[in-house]
Design a protein around this motif. Sequence first.
Motif, PDB file in Angstrom:
ATOM      1  N   LEU A  97       0.764  -0.885  -0.225  1.00 29.22           N
ATOM      2  CA  LEU A  97      -0.023  -0.107   0.056  1.00 29.22           C
ATOM      3  C   LEU A  97       1.147   1.340   0.066  1.00 29.22           C
ATOM      4  CD1 LEU A  97      -3.009  -1.009   2.953  1.00 29.22           C
ATOM      5  CD2 LEU A  97      -3.392  -1.019  -0.249  1.00 29.22           C
ATOM      6  N   GLU A  98       1.910   0.810   0.516  1.00 25.10           N
ATOM      7  CA  GLU A  98       3.093   2.537   0.575  1.00 25.10           C
ATOM      8  C   GLU A  98       3.538   2.335  -0.978  1.00 25.10           C
ATOM      9  OE1 GLU A  98       7.114   3.205   2.043  1.00 25.10           O
ATOM     10  OE2 GLU A  98       6.275   2.025   3.401  1.00 25.10           O
ATOM     11  N   LEU A  99       4.076   1.737  -1.539  1.00 20.43           N
ATOM     12  CA  LEU A  99       4.141   1.523  -2.582  1.00 20.43           C
ATOM     13  C   LEU A  99       3.056   2.560  -3.806  1.00 20.43           C
ATOM     14  CD1 LEU A  99       6.354  -2.289  -3.195  1.00 20.43           C
ATOM     15  CD2 LEU A  99       7.156   0.213  -2.743  1.00 20.43           C
ATOM     16  N   LEU A 100       2.011   1.715  -3.369  1.00 19.61           N
ATOM     17  CA  LEU A 100       0.233   2.241  -4.394  1.00 19.61           C
ATOM     18  C   LEU A 100       0.069   3.821  -3.876  1.00 19.61           C
ATOM     19  CD1 LEU A 100      -1.169  -1.306  -4.835  1.00 19.61           C
ATOM     20  CD2 LEU A 100       0.331  -0.454  -6.272  1.00 19.61           C
ATOM     21  N   ALA A 101       0.367   4.234  -2.777  1.00 19.34           N
ATOM     22  CA  ALA A 101       0.337   5.145  -1.959  1.00 19.34           C
ATOM     23  C   ALA A 101       0.569   6.621  -3.517  1.00 19.34           C
ATOM     24  CB  ALA A 101       0.619   5.417  -0.492  1.00 19.34           C
ATOM     25  N   PRO A 102       2.052   7.121  -3.834  1.00 20.91           N
ATOM     26  CA  PRO A 102       2.377   7.865  -4.529  1.00 20.91           C
ATOM     27  C   PRO A 102       0.923   8.104  -5.694  1.00 20.91           C
ATOM     28  CG  PRO A 102       4.465   6.782  -4.505  1.00 20.91           C
ATOM     29  CD  PRO A 102       3.094   5.812  -3.941  1.00 20.91           C
ATOM     30  N   LEU A 103       0.875   6.967  -6.223  1.00 21.28           N
ATOM     31  CA  LEU A 103      -0.254   6.614  -7.494  1.00 21.28           C
ATOM     32  C   LEU A 103      -1.746   7.587  -7.489  1.00 21.28           C
ATOM     33  CD1 LEU A 103       0.236   2.891  -8.783  1.00 21.28           C
ATOM     34  CD2 LEU A 103       1.820   5.186  -8.739  1.00 21.28           C
ATOM     35  N   ASP A 104      -1.657   8.570  -8.724  1.00 19.36           N
ATOM     36  CA  ASP A 104      -2.992   8.984  -8.565  1.00 19.36           C
ATOM     37  C   ASP A 104      -4.214   8.108  -8.485  1.00 19.36           C
ATOM     38  OD1 ASP A 104      -4.089   8.896 -11.572  1.00 19.36           O
ATOM     39  OD2 ASP A 104      -2.892  10.056 -11.626  1.00 19.36           O
ATOM     40  N   ALA A 105      -5.571   8.496  -8.348  1.00 24.44           N
ATOM     41  CA  ALA A 105      -6.663   7.826  -8.784  1.00 24.44           C
ATOM     42  C   ALA A 105      -6.863   6.812  -9.667  1.00 24.44           C
ATOM     43  CB  ALA A 105      -8.249   8.720  -8.241  1.00 24.44           C
ATOM     44  N   ALA A 106      -6.683   7.459 -10.794  1.00 20.91           N
ATOM     45  CA  ALA A 106      -6.504   6.449 -12.020  1.00 20.91           C
ATOM     46  C   ALA A 106      -5.545   5.778 -12.092  1.00 20.91           C
ATOM     47  CB  ALA A 106      -6.872   7.970 -12.851  1.00 20.91           C
ATOM     48  N   GLU A 107      -4.609   5.736 -11.396  1.00 21.50           N
ATOM     49  CA  GLU A 107      -3.476   5.067 -11.588  1.00 21.50           C
ATOM     50  C   GLU A 107      -3.674   3.876 -10.800  1.00 21.50           C
ATOM     51  OE1 GLU A 107       0.126   7.950 -12.602  1.00 21.50           O
ATOM     52  OE2 GLU A 107      -0.343   7.674 -10.888  1.00 21.50           O
ATOM     53  N   LYS A 108      -3.684   4.192  -9.649  1.00 18.97           N
ATOM     54  CA  LYS A 108      -4.500   3.072  -8.295  1.00 18.97           C
ATOM     55  C   LYS A 108      -5.615   1.598  -9.049  1.00 18.97           C
ATOM     56  CE  LYS A 108      -2.690   5.539  -4.562  1.00 18.97           C
ATOM     57  NZ  LYS A 108      -4.436   5.895  -3.269  1.00 18.97           N
ATOM     58  N   ALA A 109      -6.572   2.523 -10.216  1.00 14.80           N
ATOM     59  CA  ALA A 109      -7.758   1.533 -10.810  1.00 14.80           C
ATOM     60  C   ALA A 109      -6.565   0.680 -11.381  1.00 14.80           C
ATOM     61  CB  ALA A 109      -8.655   1.999 -11.142  1.00 14.80           C
ATOM     62  N   LYS A 144       6.790   4.190 -12.128  1.00 12.59           N
ATOM     63  CA  LYS A 144       6.673   5.306 -10.937  1.00 12.59           C
ATOM     64  C   LYS A 144       6.747   5.337 -10.075  1.00 12.59           C
ATOM     65  CE  LYS A 144       3.466   8.773 -10.174  1.00 12.59           C
ATOM     66  NZ  LYS A 144       1.654   9.138 -10.747  1.00 12.59           N
ATOM     67  N   ILE A 145       6.970   3.712 -10.093  1.00 12.26           N
ATOM     68  CA  ILE A 145       6.770   2.673  -8.972  1.00 12.26           C
ATOM     69  C   ILE A 145       8.276   2.464  -8.312  1.00 12.26           C
ATOM     70  CG2 ILE A 145       6.387   0.442  -7.635  1.00 12.26           C
ATOM     71  CD1 ILE A 145       3.725   0.494  -8.715  1.00 12.26           C
ATOM     72  N   LYS A 146       8.604   2.430  -9.888  1.00  7.76           N
ATOM     73  CA  LYS A 146      10.143   1.779  -9.567  1.00  7.76           C
ATOM     74  C   LYS A 146      11.313   3.159  -8.860  1.00  7.76           C
ATOM     75  CE  LYS A 146      10.118  -1.950 -12.904  1.00  7.76           C
ATOM     76  NZ  LYS A 146      10.329  -2.270 -14.374  1.00  7.76           N
ATOM     77  N   LYS A 147      10.718   4.570  -9.196  1.00  5.44           N
ATOM     78  CA  LYS A 147      11.304   5.438  -9.118  1.00  5.44           C
ATOM     79  C   LYS A 147      11.162   5.897  -7.549  1.00  5.44           C
ATOM     80  CE  LYS A 147      11.506  10.523 -10.682  1.00  5.44           C
ATOM     81  NZ  LYS A 147      11.005  11.227 -11.286  1.00  5.44           N
ATOM     82  N   HIS A 148       9.693   5.652  -7.169  1.00  5.12           N
ATOM     83  CA  HIS A 148       9.478   5.491  -6.168  1.00  5.12           C
ATOM     84  C   HIS A 148      10.786   4.603  -4.010  1.00  5.12           C
ATOM     85  CE1 HIS A 148       7.709   6.550  -2.212  1.00  5.12           C
ATOM     86  NE2 HIS A 148       6.758   5.555  -1.824  1.00  5.12           N
ATOM     87  N   VAL A 149      10.881   2.981  -5.021  1.00  2.00           N
ATOM     88  CA  VAL A 149      11.557   2.644  -4.333  1.00  2.00           C
ATOM     89  C   VAL A 149      12.342   2.982  -4.117  1.00  2.00           C
ATOM     90  CG1 VAL A 149      12.225   0.237  -3.951  1.00  2.00           C
ATOM     91  CG2 VAL A 149      10.112   0.677  -5.446  1.00  2.00           C
ATOM     92  N   LYS A 150      13.369   3.441  -5.736  1.00  2.00           N
ATOM     93  CA  LYS A 150      15.413   3.567  -5.087  1.00  2.00           C
ATOM     94  C   LYS A 150      14.866   5.130  -5.231  1.00  2.00           C
ATOM     95  CE  LYS A 150      15.839   1.946  -9.923  1.00  2.00           C
ATOM     96  NZ  LYS A 150      15.837   2.513 -11.128  1.00  2.00           N
ATOM     97  N   SER A 151      13.658   5.863  -4.801  1.00  2.00           N
ATOM     98  CA  SER A 151      13.873   6.993  -3.643  1.00  2.00           C
ATOM     99  C   SER A 151      14.069   6.477  -2.219  1.00  2.00           C
ATOM    100  CB  SER A 151      12.859   7.216  -4.368  1.00  2.00           C
ATOM    101  OG  SER A 151      11.503   7.188  -3.708  1.00  2.00           O
TER     102      SER A 151
ATOM    103  N   GLY B 170      -9.205  14.907 -12.691  1.00  2.00           N
ATOM    104  CA  GLY B 170      -7.881  14.144 -12.297  1.00  2.00           C
ATOM    105  C   GLY B 170      -8.009  12.719 -11.973  1.00  2.00           C
ATOM    106  N   ALA B 171      -9.181  12.250 -11.900  1.00  2.00           N
ATOM    107  CA  ALA B 171      -8.716  10.624 -11.821  1.00  2.00           C
ATOM    108  C   ALA B 171     -10.240  10.025 -12.902  1.00  2.00           C
ATOM    109  CB  ALA B 171      -9.782   9.912 -10.577  1.00  2.00           C
ATOM    110  N   ARG B 172      -9.667  10.949 -14.191  1.00  2.00           N
ATOM    111  CA  ARG B 172     -10.763  10.598 -15.620  1.00  2.00           C
ATOM    112  C   ARG B 172      -9.970  10.254 -16.829  1.00  2.00           C
ATOM    113  NH1 ARG B 172     -14.320  15.743 -17.747  1.00  2.00           N
ATOM    114  NH2 ARG B 172     -14.083  14.332 -19.322  1.00  2.00           N
ATOM    115  N   PHE B 173      -8.962   9.491 -16.424  1.00  2.00           N
ATOM    116  CA  PHE B 173      -8.368   8.883 -17.412  1.00  2.00           C
ATOM    117  C   PHE B 173      -8.235   9.797 -18.566  1.00  2.00           C
ATOM    118  CE2 PHE B 173     -10.100   5.024 -14.998  1.00  2.00           C
ATOM    119  CZ  PHE B 173      -8.960   4.653 -14.905  1.00  2.00           C
TER     120      PHE B 173
END
Lengths: 151, 176
Positions: A97-109, A144-151, B170-173
């Motif tokens: 969940l920590e790795l997925l936290a920086p993603l925006d809502a659409a990316e999380k989906a 993005k996740i990989k970058k987050h892991v490295k940072s 912001g979540a609209r793809f």
Amino acid sequence: MDERQFLQLLAEHEGIIFKICRLYRDVPEDREDLFQEIVYQLWKSLPGYEARSKFSTWLYKIALSTALVHFRRRRPAIVYMPALPEVPSQAEENRLLELLAPLDAAEKALMALYLEDLSYAEIAEITGITENNVGVRLNRVRAKIKKHVKS
Amino acid sequence: MEDLKAAWQNMGAGHKSPEELKTYLRKMPVRRNVLFQMIMETSLFVLFLAFYYDAFDGHQKPFYLNLLLCGAFGFIVLHNIAGIVQAMNVLKGKHLRGVLAAYSSRLKVFAAISVASRAAMYICFMLFFTYAVEMNTFKVWVLIGAALVFLGQMVWLVRIWLKRIAVIDGARFAGE
């Protein structure tokens, strides 16, 4: 589909709803709110469900839509623990969940669907973007996740 | 990524009893706070409309001002009721993109009406209470103070709506 059949299918798939609630909400009360909202939306949307598509695909669409439009009310609570008595599986979950936290809502989906092991075609059907675009976006999210892991 | 997949798939899910799930089908406990807030506000406006005429000498004001005040307050009451109905609606759309696009359009219209009706209510309110009042310095300052409070509330309302719309957009793809 009658109420009894719906509840049975819901019980079989409730794990998906729990995971989406954990992904999109930080506080237990918010997760519970979202869970109830998703179940309500699923039940109300049931007449629109076409049996030719998989129940889980339809459930993902409704559950993720609800998570994306349902406003969060509470801010994440900061809890100071005297120690960290985590069992390994809990630690693994928190790390995920920590790795997925920086993603925006659409990316999380997108990531939720990818992690659930759905094909690009299924992800495209649920999200409404092309399969190509699913691939492109997932690559970006992975980077993005990989970058987050490295940072 | 395979590790992440495994962690996701092994994520401990909770469990709800069939009875609990069944109760969620009909009642909407989630939005109780929102509904309570809307019902409270609507009730206060209805109360105001019921008593303002005697309490604030409605009979001494022209008919058009009474009409404007009632119309503006009444419209907000109707708009709040529309909001409650909309909150109970099912999300519509073939896929996530469709749902979010439809929801965003509806939200923008609702927000625009909400802001415009609130502004209209404040203007009518001020017109009603300042009609035939002989102004002096003190009253002018009171009026300026009230206008600033209303303006502050409008800014706050606009910011809340813009924030909500930004979350959905912001979540609209976007980009497809």
